[in-house]
Write an enzyme that holds these catalytic residues in place. Structure first.
Site, short mmCIF file in Angstrom:
data_model
loop_
_atom_site.label_atom_id
_atom_site.label_comp_id
_atom_site.label_asym_id
_atom_site.label_seq_id
_atom_site.Cartn_x
_atom_site.Cartn_y
_atom_site.Cartn_z
N PRO A 168 0.79 -1.23 0.00
CA PRO A 168 0.00 0.00 0.00
C PRO A 168 0.83 1.28 0.00
O PRO A 168 1.86 1.37 0.66
CB PRO A 168 -0.82 -0.11 1.29
CG PRO A 168 -0.08 -1.08 2.15
CD PRO A 168 0.56 -2.05 1.19
N ASN A 169 0.34 2.21 -0.76
CA ASN A 169 0.87 3.58 -0.85
C ASN A 169 2.17 3.69 -1.64
O ASN A 169 2.65 4.80 -1.88
CB ASN A 169 1.04 4.21 0.55
CG ASN A 169 -0.27 4.30 1.28
OD1 ASN A 169 -1.23 4.85 0.74
ND2 ASN A 169 -0.36 3.73 2.45
N ARG A 214 13.14 4.48 12.61
CA ARG A 214 11.91 5.29 12.57
C ARG A 214 11.04 5.00 13.80
O ARG A 214 11.56 4.56 14.83
CB ARG A 214 11.19 5.02 11.25
CG ARG A 214 12.06 5.41 10.03
CD ARG A 214 11.35 5.18 8.72
NE ARG A 214 10.14 6.01 8.63
CZ ARG A 214 9.18 5.81 7.72
NH1 ARG A 214 9.29 4.83 6.84
NH2 ARG A 214 8.13 6.59 7.70
N ARG A 268 5.32 11.05 -2.41
CA ARG A 268 5.02 10.68 -1.02
C ARG A 268 6.24 10.90 -0.13
O ARG A 268 7.26 10.23 -0.30
CB ARG A 268 4.64 9.19 -0.97
CG ARG A 268 4.41 8.65 0.41
CD ARG A 268 4.31 7.13 0.39
NE ARG A 268 4.05 6.64 1.73
CZ ARG A 268 4.26 5.39 2.12
NH1 ARG A 268 4.69 4.49 1.27
NH2 ARG A 268 4.00 5.04 3.37
N HIS A 327 12.77 -2.72 2.34
CA HIS A 327 12.19 -1.40 2.62
C HIS A 327 13.10 -0.34 2.06
O HIS A 327 14.34 -0.49 2.11
CB HIS A 327 12.03 -1.20 4.14
CG HIS A 327 11.18 -2.25 4.76
ND1 HIS A 327 9.81 -2.25 4.63
CD2 HIS A 327 11.50 -3.37 5.45
CE1 HIS A 327 9.32 -3.32 5.23
NE2 HIS A 327 10.32 -4.03 5.73
N ASN A 336 8.17 -5.56 -0.82
CA ASN A 336 8.04 -4.37 0.01
C ASN A 336 6.57 -4.29 0.41
O ASN A 336 5.74 -3.81 -0.36
CB ASN A 336 8.48 -3.10 -0.72
CG ASN A 336 8.47 -1.89 0.21
OD1 ASN A 336 7.94 -1.98 1.32
ND2 ASN A 336 9.03 -0.78 -0.23
N GLU A 370 12.49 -9.67 2.14
CA GLU A 370 11.76 -8.48 2.61
C GLU A 370 12.63 -7.25 2.35
O GLU A 370 13.82 -7.26 2.67
CB GLU A 370 11.49 -8.62 4.11
CG GLU A 370 10.88 -7.38 4.75
CD GLU A 370 10.72 -7.53 6.27
OE1 GLU A 370 10.88 -8.65 6.81
OE2 GLU A 370 10.43 -6.51 6.92
N ALA A 428 3.10 -0.77 4.85
CA ALA A 428 2.59 -0.82 6.23
C ALA A 428 2.10 -2.21 6.64
O ALA A 428 2.07 -2.53 7.84
CB ALA A 428 1.45 0.20 6.39
N TYR A 430 11.30 8.78 1.40
CA TYR A 430 11.25 7.74 0.36
C TYR A 430 11.93 8.14 -0.95
O TYR A 430 11.98 7.33 -1.88
CB TYR A 430 9.79 7.35 0.09
CG TYR A 430 9.11 6.76 1.31
CD1 TYR A 430 9.60 5.59 1.89
CD2 TYR A 430 8.01 7.37 1.90
CE1 TYR A 430 9.00 5.04 3.01
CE2 TYR A 430 7.40 6.83 3.02
CZ TYR A 430 7.89 5.67 3.58
OH TYR A 430 7.31 5.12 4.68
C1 DQA Z 1 8.27 1.02 3.83
C2 DQA Z 1 8.35 1.22 5.35
C3 DQA Z 1 6.99 1.00 5.99
O1 DQA Z 1 7.07 1.20 7.38
C4 DQA Z 1 5.98 1.99 5.42
O2 DQA Z 1 4.70 1.72 5.96
C5 DQA Z 1 5.94 1.97 3.93
C6 DQA Z 1 7.20 1.90 3.21
C7 DQA Z 1 9.62 1.37 3.15
O3 DQA Z 1 9.79 0.96 2.01
O4 DQA Z 1 10.45 2.05 3.74
O5 DQA Z 1 4.90 2.12 3.32
O6 DQA Z 1 8.00 -0.34 3.57
#
Ligand code: DQA
Length: 143
Positions: free
Chosen positions: A10-11, A106, A18, A99, A73, A97, A76, A23
């Site tokens: 998501p997002n 964070r 964003r 990020h 990735n 995994e 959240a 990011y």
């Molecule tokens: C994320 C880190 C997550 O905590 C966050 O909710 C994201 C992006 C990252 O790529 O740094 O949406 O996965």
């Protein structure tokens, strides 16, 4: 040729605009282009994004059924999703995994991942390079 599913939660469709301080300014399409260029003829990249947990579950199962690798990735959902964890372990999809940000530097709620324990490894904090490092890890010979 090895197929690698790159699954984005998501997002992540908002990348580029964003929270660029966290990011970066590359869009998800930019990241896809870079990754495909890096893969060259070494892997077939299947690159997808969804804001829906169940869709990510379905794609992890799809990757597992064809013995493809996964770069995930989960956004959240990393910090909330038993369903994604069960999909990874149930489908036996070899998953790395990743990020963009260093989640451990964070907010405390980002320090917990529901999926790390069923992943082969974790790469976090390198921005778009996190994707490329995960690709190299998937393609590297196992010693
Ligand atoms: C994320 C880190 C997550 O905590 C966050 O909710 C994201 C992006 C990252 O790529 O740094 O949406 O996965």
């Amino acid at each position: 040729m090895r197929r690698i599913f790159v699954l984005n939660g998501p997002n992540l469709n908002l990348l580029g605009t964003r929270e660029p301080g966290i990011y970066g300014t590359l869009s998800l399409a930019d990241i896809e282009e870079r990754l495909k260029a890096r893969a060259g003829g070494r892997a077939e990249i299947v690159f997808r994004q969804s804001n829906h947990e169940g869709e990510l579950v379905t794609w992890i199962q799809e990757a597992g059924s064809e013995d493809a690798g996964v770069i995930l990735n989960a956004g959240a959902y990393t910090h909330t999703s038993v369903a994604l964890r069960d999909a990874i372990s149930g489908a036996k999809a070899e998953t790395i995994e990743i990020h963009l940000s260093n989640t451990h530097a964070r907010e405390p709620f980002r320090h917990k991942s529901f999926i790390t324990a069923v992943c082969r490894g974790v790469i976090a904090g390198f921005g778009p390079l996190s994707y490329e490092l995960a690709l190299e890890a998937h393609l590297a010979p196992r010693d």
